[in-house]
Design an enzyme around this catalytic site. Sequence first.
Site, PDB file in Angstrom:
ATOM      1  CG  ASP A   1      -1.712   1.219   1.424  1.00 39.83           C
ATOM      2  OD1 ASP A   1      -2.322   1.662   0.441  1.00 39.83           O
ATOM      3  OD2 ASP A   1      -1.714   1.767   2.538  1.00 39.83           O
TER       4      ASP A   1
ATOM      5  CG  ASP B   1      -1.788   7.606   0.354  1.00 43.29           C
ATOM      6  OD1 ASP B   1      -2.612   8.514   0.236  1.00 43.29           O
ATOM      7  OD2 ASP B   1      -0.935   7.344  -0.514  1.00 43.29           O
TER       8      ASP B   1
ATOM      9  CD  GLU C   1      -4.249   7.550   4.229  1.00 44.62           C
ATOM     10  OE1 GLU C   1      -4.788   7.523   3.100  1.00 44.62           O
ATOM     11  OE2 GLU C   1      -3.767   6.538   4.784  1.00 44.62           O
TER      12      GLU C   1
ATOM     13  NE  ARG D   1     -12.043   9.186   0.745  1.00 45.02           N
ATOM     14  CZ  ARG D   1     -11.184   8.212   1.006  1.00 45.02           C
ATOM     15  NH1 ARG D   1     -10.212   8.421   1.877  1.00 45.02           N
ATOM     16  NH2 ARG D   1     -11.297   7.050   0.409  1.00 45.02           N
TER      17      ARG D   1
ATOM     18  CB  SER E   1      -1.705   3.081  -3.822  1.00 46.14           C
ATOM     19  OG  SER E   1      -2.170   4.196  -3.101  1.00 46.14           O
ATOM     20  N   GLY E   2      -4.834   2.735  -3.044  1.00 44.68           N
ATOM     21  CA  GLY E   2      -6.109   3.435  -3.201  1.00 44.68           C
ATOM     22  C   GLY E   2      -5.893   4.928  -3.308  1.00 44.68           C
TER      23      GLY E   2
ATOM     24  CE  LYS F   1      -4.974  -0.757  -1.970  1.00 48.05           C
ATOM     25  NZ  LYS F   1      -4.427  -0.247  -0.684  1.00 48.05           N
TER      26      LYS F   1
ATOM     27  CG  ASP G   1      -2.493   2.033   6.553  1.00 55.80           C
ATOM     28  OD1 ASP G   1      -3.074   2.963   7.143  1.00 55.80           O
ATOM     29  OD2 ASP G   1      -2.425   1.965   5.317  1.00 55.80           O
TER      30      ASP G   1
ATOM     31  CG  ASN H   1      -7.977   0.367   1.330  1.00 60.30           C
ATOM     32  OD1 ASN H   1      -7.429   0.540   2.422  1.00 60.30           O
ATOM     33  ND2 ASN H   1      -7.575   0.980   0.236  1.00 60.30           N
TER      34      ASN H   1
END
Length: 411
Positions: free
Chosen positions: A198, A200, A207, A243, A286-287, A332, A355, A358
């Site tokens: 991941d 962030d 983030e 967001r 990554s999201g 992912k 972390d 997701n």
Amino acid sequence: MDNRKEQILIRISGKDRIGLTNEVMSILSRYDATILDIGQADIHSTLSLGILIRIDNHLAGDVMKELLFKTTELGVTIGFEPVPDDEYEAWAGRQGRNRYILTVIGRSLSAAQIEAATGIIARHELNIDAIKRLTGRMSIEHPERNVRACVEFSIRGSLDDKEAFQSELMAISAGSGIDFSFQKDDMYRRMRRLICFDMDSTLIQTECIDELARRHGVGEQVAAITERAMRGEIDFRESFTERVALLKGLDVSVMQDIADNLPITEGTDRLMTVLKTCGYKIAILSGGFTFFGEYLQRRYGIDYMYANELEVGEDGRLTGRYVGDIVDGRRKADLLKLIAQTEKVNIAQTIAVGDGANDLPMLLEAGLGIAFHAKPRVKASARQSLSTIGLDGILYFLGFKDSHLGIQGQL
């Protein structure tokens, strides 16, 4: 068994010195002894050496007498113990049982912490075969140096409930300042080949969407949504769309400024250097956003990078929309499997690090899934966690020692 031969367990202890093992073997070789087992440990220049030999009955007395004279000359203590045939056979028969590796990590390790870990081992009726320290020895005059401690336990036995064992480890990890990794000691553990991160709050200590929102004056609104998503309280896809919409109108030049000042997580540089040197394939899943993922990809020579792309209008400002499919938790996990297939890597040879909620699908899919400084819900669901030291602590889960990595104060 050949009744003209017998087994003798030799135990030698005392101040270590160069050539000691060679001198012992020189004597044993003259008597044509067979080495059935051998092991040695050194603690503060004091050795404990065990050798199990098989030798002709009529030579046993002579070899023990010669070894006694030699070890007296060398200033160490020696003891002998006969091992009956049936006892040896029973011991040898247990060697085929399952083996596991338990890695214990902390900024330092106390007797109470080791007691807690070994108590779980004992309750599950497992036996500790060997204990090895992976980190360098700490300085008592300069305790600020090399502030980390890691010990690896080699364990043998039949584990009836692995999930319960790991749950107990994770429970004591939560409040004791130590981390655990529990893995089956098989060829896959020794041959990891693909690691997926991941981004962030894992590779970087922020983030990015929150930082963009802060620069755009919508920080509080976005941060609230982010926290709810990372805790798993709302769907990631829905929260992501909400967001991104709040970022509408932000100048893309702000993204470059943020990228130039990304707070890299402790231990990342060291970890990436070792992984690349050892031939690992590395991916970012990554999201977050491709803009920042590409920056890290260039910096570390990362092989694969998948993240979300923000749409930019002709005026050089964000439109509040994204391009393509969202990289969420399920995506992912699918990407991890896809990259493994592309690289012809067995899924058991893969590692995933993250972390947030997701990240859980890929953590559970990978051969080794590590919750890094994770949210409580994520840590409770993951099989391994790392919260006490930096990202390079992953190297200890892979069996690396500080002495392999050129760390000062090494073993």
